[in-house]
Write a protein that holds these residues in place. Structure first.
Motif, PDB file in Angstrom:
ATOM      1  N   ALA A  11      56.533  44.882  37.813  1.00 34.90           N
ATOM      2  CA  ALA A  11      55.266  45.116  38.520  1.00 34.90           C
ATOM      3  C   ALA A  11      54.676  46.443  38.059  1.00 34.90           C
ATOM      4  CB  ALA A  11      55.503  45.137  40.020  1.00 34.90           C
ATOM      5  N   PRO A  12      53.379  46.501  37.789  1.00 32.08           N
ATOM      6  CA  PRO A  12      52.780  47.760  37.325  1.00 32.08           C
ATOM      7  C   PRO A  12      52.845  48.833  38.395  1.00 32.08           C
ATOM      8  CG  PRO A  12      51.080  46.152  37.838  1.00 32.08           C
ATOM      9  CD  PRO A  12      52.388  45.429  37.927  1.00 32.08           C
ATOM     10  N   ALA A  13      53.019  50.072  37.966  1.00 33.67           N
ATOM     11  CA  ALA A  13      53.156  51.186  38.906  1.00 33.67           C
ATOM     12  C   ALA A  13      51.897  51.391  39.740  1.00 33.67           C
ATOM     13  CB  ALA A  13      53.492  52.469  38.148  1.00 33.67           C
ATOM     14  N   ASP A  14      50.728  51.004  39.190  1.00 31.49           N
ATOM     15  CA  ASP A  14      49.485  51.173  39.948  1.00 31.49           C
ATOM     16  C   ASP A  14      49.191  50.000  40.873  1.00 31.49           C
ATOM     17  OD1 ASP A  14      48.688  49.212  38.162  1.00 31.49           O
ATOM     18  OD2 ASP A  14      47.317  50.514  37.045  1.00 31.49           O
ATOM     19  N   GLY A  15      49.997  48.936  40.787  1.00 26.13           N
ATOM     20  CA  GLY A  15      49.828  47.795  41.681  1.00 26.13           C
ATOM     21  C   GLY A  15      48.645  46.911  41.388  1.00 26.13           C
ATOM     22  N   LEU A  16      47.896  47.181  40.314  1.00 26.77           N
ATOM     23  CA  LEU A  16      46.676  46.425  40.054  1.00 26.77           C
ATOM     24  C   LEU A  16      46.988  44.971  39.712  1.00 26.77           C
ATOM     25  CD1 LEU A  16      44.531  48.987  38.033  1.00 26.77           C
ATOM     26  CD2 LEU A  16      44.444  48.429  40.483  1.00 26.77           C
ATOM     27  N   LEU A  17      46.079  44.076  40.103  1.00 25.12           N
ATOM     28  CA  LEU A  17      46.214  42.644  39.866  1.00 25.12           C
ATOM     29  C   LEU A  17      45.272  42.203  38.751  1.00 25.12           C
ATOM     30  CD1 LEU A  17      46.259  41.402  43.579  1.00 25.12           C
ATOM     31  CD2 LEU A  17      48.204  41.479  42.006  1.00 25.12           C
ATOM     32  N   PRO A  18      45.620  41.131  38.047  1.00 23.62           N
ATOM     33  CA  PRO A  18      44.704  40.623  37.018  1.00 23.62           C
ATOM     34  C   PRO A  18      43.408  40.119  37.643  1.00 23.62           C
ATOM     35  CG  PRO A  18      46.544  39.111  37.366  1.00 23.62           C
ATOM     36  CD  PRO A  18      46.866  40.348  38.126  1.00 23.62           C
ATOM     37  N   GLU A  19      42.334  40.174  36.886  1.00 21.92           N
ATOM     38  CA  GLU A  19      41.036  39.720  37.395  1.00 21.92           C
ATOM     39  C   GLU A  19      41.088  38.274  37.865  1.00 21.92           C
ATOM     40  OE1 GLU A  19      38.192  41.263  38.041  1.00 21.92           O
ATOM     41  OE2 GLU A  19      39.238  43.123  37.581  1.00 21.92           O
ATOM     42  N   SER A  20      41.892  37.454  37.215  1.00 19.89           N
ATOM     43  CA  SER A  20      41.989  36.040  37.606  1.00 19.89           C
ATOM     44  C   SER A  20      42.487  35.886  39.033  1.00 19.89           C
ATOM     45  CB  SER A  20      42.914  35.287  36.641  1.00 19.89           C
ATOM     46  OG  SER A  20      44.222  35.868  36.653  1.00 19.89           O
ATOM     47  N   ALA A  21      43.359  36.782  39.472  1.00 24.07           N
ATOM     48  CA  ALA A  21      43.878  36.705  40.834  1.00 24.07           C
ATOM     49  C   ALA A  21      42.821  37.080  41.867  1.00 24.07           C
ATOM     50  CB  ALA A  21      45.093  37.612  40.986  1.00 24.07           C
ATOM     51  N   LEU A  22      41.858  37.903  41.475  1.00 24.13           N
ATOM     52  CA  LEU A  22      40.832  38.372  42.402  1.00 24.13           C
ATOM     53  C   LEU A  22      39.566  37.520  42.373  1.00 24.13           C
ATOM     54  CD1 LEU A  22      41.119  42.199  41.622  1.00 24.13           C
ATOM     55  CD2 LEU A  22      42.207  40.948  43.497  1.00 24.13           C
ATOM     56  N   ALA A  23      39.533  36.542  41.476  1.00 26.24           N
ATOM     57  CA  ALA A  23      38.292  35.795  41.241  1.00 26.24           C
ATOM     58  C   ALA A  23      37.780  35.086  42.486  1.00 26.24           C
ATOM     59  CB  ALA A  23      38.498  34.793  40.102  1.00 26.24           C
ATOM     60  N   THR A  24      38.678  34.524  43.291  1.00 31.33           N
ATOM     61  CA  THR A  24      38.246  33.781  44.487  1.00 31.33           C
ATOM     62  C   THR A  24      38.608  34.516  45.769  1.00 31.33           C
ATOM     63  OG1 THR A  24      40.316  32.496  44.515  1.00 31.33           O
ATOM     64  CG2 THR A  24      38.457  31.573  43.275  1.00 31.33           C
ATOM     65  N   LEU A  25      38.866  35.822  45.674  1.00 27.39           N
ATOM     66  CA  LEU A  25      39.308  36.587  46.837  1.00 27.39           C
ATOM     67  C   LEU A  25      38.335  36.468  48.000  1.00 27.39           C
ATOM     68  CD1 LEU A  25      41.392  38.611  47.967  1.00 27.39           C
ATOM     69  CD2 LEU A  25      40.005  40.443  46.980  1.00 27.39           C
ATOM     70  N   GLY A  26      37.053  36.522  47.710  1.00 31.61           N
ATOM     71  CA  GLY A  26      36.064  36.514  48.778  1.00 31.61           C
ATOM     72  C   GLY A  26      35.866  35.168  49.444  1.00 31.61           C
ATOM     73  N   THR A  27      36.406  34.101  48.866  1.00 29.98           N
ATOM     74  CA  THR A  27      36.207  32.754  49.420  1.00 29.98           C
ATOM     75  C   THR A  27      37.463  32.212  50.091  1.00 29.98           C
ATOM     76  OG1 THR A  27      36.823  31.701  47.318  1.00 29.98           O
ATOM     77  CG2 THR A  27      34.490  32.247  47.654  1.00 29.98           C
ATOM     78  N   THR A  28      38.530  33.001  50.133  1.00 27.85           N
ATOM     79  CA  THR A  28      39.800  32.568  50.712  1.00 27.85           C
ATOM     80  C   THR A  28      40.176  33.507  51.848  1.00 27.85           C
ATOM     81  OG1 THR A  28      40.515  31.774  48.549  1.00 27.85           O
ATOM     82  CG2 THR A  28      42.231  32.060  50.210  1.00 27.85           C
ATOM     83  N   PRO A  29      40.598  33.004  53.017  1.00 32.61           N
ATOM     84  CA  PRO A  29      40.982  33.899  54.108  1.00 32.61           C
ATOM     85  C   PRO A  29      42.083  34.865  53.676  1.00 32.61           C
ATOM     86  CG  PRO A  29      40.765  31.648  54.907  1.00 32.61           C
ATOM     87  CD  PRO A  29      40.661  31.577  53.407  1.00 32.61           C
ATOM     88  N   LEU A  30      42.037  36.071  54.230  1.00 31.55           N
ATOM     89  CA  LEU A  30      42.996  37.118  53.894  1.00 31.55           C
ATOM     90  C   LEU A  30      43.806  37.486  55.129  1.00 31.55           C
ATOM     91  CD1 LEU A  30      44.098  39.276  51.883  1.00 31.55           C
ATOM     92  CD2 LEU A  30      42.229  40.776  52.670  1.00 31.55           C
ATOM     93  N   SER A  31      45.118  37.587  54.951  1.00 33.59           N
ATOM     94  CA  SER A  31      46.029  37.964  56.033  1.00 33.59           C
ATOM     95  C   SER A  31      46.870  39.155  55.614  1.00 33.59           C
ATOM     96  CB  SER A  31      46.959  36.790  56.377  1.00 33.59           C
ATOM     97  OG  SER A  31      46.238  35.659  56.810  1.00 33.59           O
ATOM     98  N   PHE A  32      47.418  39.836  56.603  1.00 24.72           N
ATOM     99  CA  PHE A  32      48.388  40.895  56.344  1.00 24.72           C
ATOM    100  C   PHE A  32      49.665  40.621  57.125  1.00 24.72           C
ATOM    101  CE2 PHE A  32      45.035  43.282  54.415  1.00 24.72           C
ATOM    102  CZ  PHE A  32      45.684  44.168  53.552  1.00 24.72           C
ATOM    103  N   TYR A  33      50.794  40.760  56.439  1.00 21.14           N
ATOM    104  CA  TYR A  33      52.098  40.762  57.101  1.00 21.14           C
ATOM    105  C   TYR A  33      52.632  42.185  57.040  1.00 21.14           C
ATOM    106  CZ  TYR A  33      57.079  40.276  57.931  1.00 21.14           C
ATOM    107  OH  TYR A  33      58.350  40.440  58.418  1.00 21.14           O
ATOM    108  N   VAL A  34      53.144  42.683  58.134  1.00 21.33           N
ATOM    109  CA  VAL A  34      53.700  44.036  58.193  1.00 21.33           C
ATOM    110  C   VAL A  34      55.167  43.922  58.589  1.00 21.33           C
ATOM    111  CG1 VAL A  34      53.534  46.330  59.231  1.00 21.33           C
ATOM    112  CG2 VAL A  34      51.449  44.949  58.909  1.00 21.33           C
ATOM    113  N   HIS A  35      56.050  44.317  57.673  1.00 15.32           N
ATOM    114  CA  HIS A  35      57.484  44.204  57.934  1.00 15.32           C
ATOM    115  C   HIS A  35      58.016  45.520  58.476  1.00 15.32           C
ATOM    116  CE1 HIS A  35      61.493  42.624  57.677  1.00 15.32           C
ATOM    117  NE2 HIS A  35      61.899  43.705  57.032  1.00 15.32           N
ATOM    118  N   VAL A  36      58.596  45.469  59.662  1.00 13.41           N
ATOM    119  CA  VAL A  36      59.228  46.638  60.283  1.00 13.41           C
ATOM    120  C   VAL A  36      60.740  46.425  60.188  1.00 13.41           C
ATOM    121  CG1 VAL A  36      59.490  47.998  62.388  1.00 13.41           C
ATOM    122  CG2 VAL A  36      57.266  46.984  61.821  1.00 13.41           C
TER     123      VAL A  36
END
Length: 408
Positions: A11-36
């Motif tokens: 995994a890259p140290a900056d955490g950046l994702l390829p553009e292909s992964a972000l292409a439909t980001l705005g049209t798909t619901p987004l969730s967050f999981y927080v592990h404690v």
């Protein structure tokens, strides 16, 4: 001990994702999981990524500093996902025992998500909790801070079963926690486990009836799995306790479905029942239907646009990565079309809405008639609605159904 992380690409140290992964980001619901990752004690059957306070030592991650580490990863998420990220639809805080943190710190993390991404007007915000780890005051604070739902780890109503599982809560506190959650205005779910060594069918009936009597909005019931590396696995290997029996667990699943259905709960996923569609856990539905989610915390997994990654496991390593300005991701993988199809079949076939028959490949569509004939798939849904929906028997044999749908 917690299970090992899977292999993957660096995994890259900056955490950046390829553009292909972000292409439909705005049209798909987004969730967050927080592990404690904190627990007062580790239960003998658990292989989750959890740690007791003495195991962590005095340096790095701690209960007092954990919220700030989570906020640092949220800053990274905001940078990686950018301005195209939609408002967050669901948040799920799991563990471990999230309510070992102060309610103010849990609210702080949810507020951090709201400030960086926004929350939808109907956002579902859940935390898991042990019955002994919440009070009316802490639950009121969670509700005021935006939480809408609490998932309580009941597991059983039978003391000897709880002892075998090494659960430390007082069964009487489950009812108090449920009542206090409702009084705070939040939905409540209770989690049960069946198949524990020494648990009779009568014990399981008692637990189900006790859970139903609490009148929660949602009940989850999971078969006990003996995970390698756990204390329970060692006990089974030595012959100290008997391994769970498949036939016994099947009988208990059928009993659960009968009693829960009679009490007004409907199944919506193989191991989950709710009083109404409004009481479904929408966060889990996002997993099952291919949504995007970012996992915050040590060992947490994420998925955005077909790229999946997972964080380093140890809380101290996690905190150190973030403190140095690096991503905590350990490794990642990019799913190809074949893998994404297999996952759609695996997960989509487990939910009551079913899997559209047209979404299946040629071999999968050919298999449907045989699955109907064998009583594993509902015939009317398959023929009239063109959806693959499991029967009760099919839910018991869900892995078999998936194997036949994917067989080459």
């Amino acid at each position: 001990m917690p299970s090992a992380l899977p292999d993957g690409d660096p995994a890259p140290a900056d955490g950046l994702l390829p553009e292909s992964a972000l292409a439909t980001l705005g049209t798909t619901p987004l969730s967050f999981y927080v592990h404690v990752p904190f627990c007062r004690v580790r239960c003998g059957y658990c292989d989750f990524n959890t740690y007791t306070i003495p195991e962590l030592g005095l340096h790095g991650a701690s209960i007092d500093t954990y919220a700030d580490a989570a906020l640092a990863e949220l800053d990274l998420a905001a940078t990686v996902l950018g301005s195209g990220a939609p408002a967050v639809s669901t948040v799920f805080v799991g563990g471990g025992t999230p309510t070992m943190l102060r309610s103010a710190d849990l609210v702080k993390v949810v507020s951090g998500i709201r400030e960086r991404f926004g929350l939808t007007d109907d956002a579902e915000v859940t935390t898991e909790a042990n019955p002994d780890s919440v009070t009316p005051g802490s639950l009121d604070e969670l509700a005021a801070g935006g939480f809408t739902r609490v998932s309580l780890g009941m597991q059983s109503a039978v003391p000897h079963v709880l002892r075998t599982l090494e659960r430390t809560h007082d069964p009487a506190n489950v009812a108090r926690a449920v009542a206090a959650t409702k009084a705070a205005g939040m939905q409540v779910s209770v989690d049960l486990i069946y198949g524990t060594p020494g648990e009779s069918v009568g014990d399981w009936r008692r637990s189900l009836e006790a859970a139903i009597a609490l009148e929660p909005d949602h009940i989850s019931a999971y078969a006990l799995v003996v995970e390698e590396g756990t204390k329970l696995a060692a006990q089974v290997r030595r012959g100290d306790v008997a391994a769970p029996d498949d036939d016994d667990e099947a009988d208990k699943y059928e009993l659960a479905d009968e009693l829960l259905t009679a009490a007004g709960f409907g199944w919506y996923e193989v191991s989950n029942w709710a009083r109404s569609r409004a009481a479904w856990c929408r966060h889990n539905v996002a997993y099952w239907t291919g949504g995007n989610w970012w996992g915050i915390g040590p060992g947490a997994h994420s998925h955005v646009g077909g790229v999946r990654w997972w964080n380093v496991k140890h809380p101290n390593a996690y905190a150190a990565r973030l403190a140095s300005g690096a991503s905590p991701a350990h490794a990642r993988e990019t799913l190809d079309e074949g893998q994404r199809y297999d996952e759609r079949v695996l997960l989509g076939s487990r939910i009551v809405d079913g899997l559209p028959v047209e979404d299946l490949g040629a071999r999968g569509r050919t298999a449907v008639a045989g699955l109907v004939a064998d009583g594993l798939v509902e015939g009317v849904a398959a023929v009239r609605d063109r959806r693959l929906v499991l029967t009760r028997r099919g839910r018991l044999l869900a892995d078999t159904v998936v194997h036949r749908l994917l067989a080459s």
